[in-house]
Scaffold this active site. Sequence first.
Site, PDB file in Angstrom:
ATOM      1  N   SER A 183      79.446   4.626  37.378  1.00  0.00           N
ATOM      2  CA  SER A 183      79.017   6.189  37.068  1.00  0.00           C
ATOM      3  C   SER A 183      80.181   7.046  37.852  1.00  0.00           C
ATOM      4  O   SER A 183      80.621   8.106  36.832  1.00  0.00           O
ATOM      5  CB  SER A 183      77.750   6.429  37.720  1.00  0.00           C
ATOM      6  OG  SER A 183      76.697   5.889  37.439  1.00  0.00           O
ATOM      7  N   LYS A 208      76.489   8.930  48.724  1.00  0.00           N
ATOM      8  CA  LYS A 208      76.990   9.617  47.749  1.00  0.00           C
ATOM      9  C   LYS A 208      76.734  11.252  48.049  1.00  0.00           C
ATOM     10  O   LYS A 208      75.675  11.647  47.764  1.00  0.00           O
ATOM     11  CB  LYS A 208      76.709   9.398  46.408  1.00  0.00           C
ATOM     12  CG  LYS A 208      77.204   7.774  46.053  1.00  0.00           C
ATOM     13  CD  LYS A 208      76.611   7.182  44.773  1.00  0.00           C
ATOM     14  CE  LYS A 208      77.221   5.834  44.454  1.00  0.00           C
ATOM     15  NZ  LYS A 208      76.435   5.244  43.331  1.00  0.00           N
ATOM     16  N   HIS A 258      74.621  -0.239  33.088  1.00  0.00           N
ATOM     17  CA  HIS A 258      72.974  -0.235  33.454  1.00  0.00           C
ATOM     18  C   HIS A 258      71.982  -0.627  32.323  1.00  0.00           C
ATOM     19  O   HIS A 258      71.009  -1.443  32.653  1.00  0.00           O
ATOM     20  CB  HIS A 258      72.525   1.223  33.717  1.00  0.00           C
ATOM     21  CG  HIS A 258      73.401   1.675  35.080  1.00  0.00           C
ATOM     22  ND1 HIS A 258      74.073   3.151  35.098  1.00  0.00           N
ATOM     23  CD2 HIS A 258      73.660   1.199  36.217  1.00  0.00           C
ATOM     24  CE1 HIS A 258      74.511   3.029  36.428  1.00  0.00           C
ATOM     25  NE2 HIS A 258      74.246   2.132  36.946  1.00  0.00           N
ATOM     26  N   ARG A 260      78.505  -6.468  40.042  1.00  0.00           N
ATOM     27  CA  ARG A 260      79.619  -6.275  39.110  1.00  0.00           C
ATOM     28  C   ARG A 260      80.591  -7.341  39.437  1.00  0.00           C
ATOM     29  O   ARG A 260      81.436  -7.844  38.694  1.00  0.00           O
ATOM     30  CB  ARG A 260      79.958  -4.972  39.008  1.00  0.00           C
ATOM     31  CG  ARG A 260      79.366  -3.847  38.384  1.00  0.00           C
ATOM     32  CD  ARG A 260      79.717  -2.595  38.532  1.00  0.00           C
ATOM     33  NE  ARG A 260      79.507  -2.232  39.944  1.00  0.00           N
ATOM     34  CZ  ARG A 260      79.825  -1.020  40.326  1.00  0.00           C
ATOM     35  NH1 ARG A 260      80.067   0.019  39.600  1.00  0.00           N
ATOM     36  NH2 ARG A 260      79.586  -0.848  41.511  1.00  0.00           N
TER      37      ARG A 260
HETATM   38  O1  PNS Z   1      73.181   3.371  42.121  1.00  0.00           O
HETATM   39  P1  PNS Z   1      73.392   3.310  43.555  1.00  0.00           P
HETATM   40  O2  PNS Z   1      73.924   4.681  44.203  1.00  0.00           O
HETATM   41  O3  PNS Z   1      74.261   1.832  44.174  1.00  0.00           O
HETATM   42  O4  PNS Z   1      71.942   2.711  44.208  1.00  0.00           O
HETATM   43  C1  PNS Z   1      71.553   2.799  45.785  1.00  0.00           C
HETATM   44  C2  PNS Z   1      70.136   3.167  46.026  1.00  0.00           C
HETATM   45  C3  PNS Z   1      69.847   4.474  45.337  1.00  0.00           C
HETATM   46  C4  PNS Z   1      69.276   1.991  45.314  1.00  0.00           C
HETATM   47  C5  PNS Z   1      70.125   2.929  47.392  1.00  0.00           C
HETATM   48  O5  PNS Z   1      70.858   3.872  48.097  1.00  0.00           O
HETATM   49  C6  PNS Z   1      68.506   3.423  47.806  1.00  0.00           C
HETATM   50  O6  PNS Z   1      67.699   2.357  47.727  1.00  0.00           O
HETATM   51  N1  PNS Z   1      68.349   4.549  48.235  1.00  0.00           N
HETATM   52  C7  PNS Z   1      66.936   4.840  48.707  1.00  0.00           C
HETATM   53  C8  PNS Z   1      66.991   5.030  50.086  1.00  0.00           C
HETATM   54  C9  PNS Z   1      66.899   3.769  50.795  1.00  0.00           C
HETATM   55  O7  PNS Z   1      65.741   2.986  50.626  1.00  0.00           O
HETATM   56  N2  PNS Z   1      67.717   3.330  51.774  1.00  0.00           N
HETATM   57  C10 PNS Z   1      67.682   2.195  52.337  1.00  0.00           C
HETATM   58  C11 PNS Z   1      68.553   1.240  51.700  1.00  0.00           C
HETATM   59  S1  PNS Z   1      70.442   1.293  51.894  1.00  0.00           S
END
Ligand code: PNS
Length: 159
Positions: free
Chosen positions: A129, A41, A17, A91
């Site tokens: 992570s 998650k 990151h 990645r």
């Molecule tokens: O590090 P990650 O877990 O891959 O990040 C994913 C994240 C947090 C960016 C994504 O789940 C997100 O945007 N969450 C906020 C809720 C949202 O907007 N959901 C719609 C898109 S799936």
Amino acid sequence: MNTVIYPGSFDPVTLGHIDLIKRASKMFDKVIVCILNNSTKKSSLFSIDERVNMLCEVIKEFDNVSVDSYQGLLVDYAKEHNVNIIIRGLREITDFASELQMAQANHLVSPEIETLFMATNPKYSFLSSSMVKEYASYGMSVKDFVPEIVRVKIEEKYK
Ligand code: PNS
């Protein structure tokens, strides 16, 4: 002024990151690292406050990077902050399908918001992570995967 949002769960922030944040900070005027909830998650190791604190500590060296958190949709955060560029790291090929789906869904609901993908530094293409937590939970040192401040915190969690 080109501002971008770098969203993620950052539970915890890894060297992968940070590498991406550093590169983005050279390309854009301002980078907002935003901690959001990933509903796939189910449990997190660090609270949002702990994640914010660790991130604030590790981004101190970058003048144009800030940290925030948000309990809602990424596109709503972007609109509230008048930002229309989201960056995400890729990645390897398996990231691509889910990242493309998320970018396209976000684009459908908010066409003014673009997602840009940055190739992860190959040095960190294996790193996540979740992997860091898995190793730490078995007592293995994660010093090669996370900044020192995170290593200390994660080892405290599993003590
Ligand atoms: O590090 P990650 O877990 O891959 O990040 C994913 C994240 C947090 C960016 C994504 O789940 C997100 O945007 N969450 C906020 C809720 C949202 O907007 N959901 C719609 C898109 S799936």
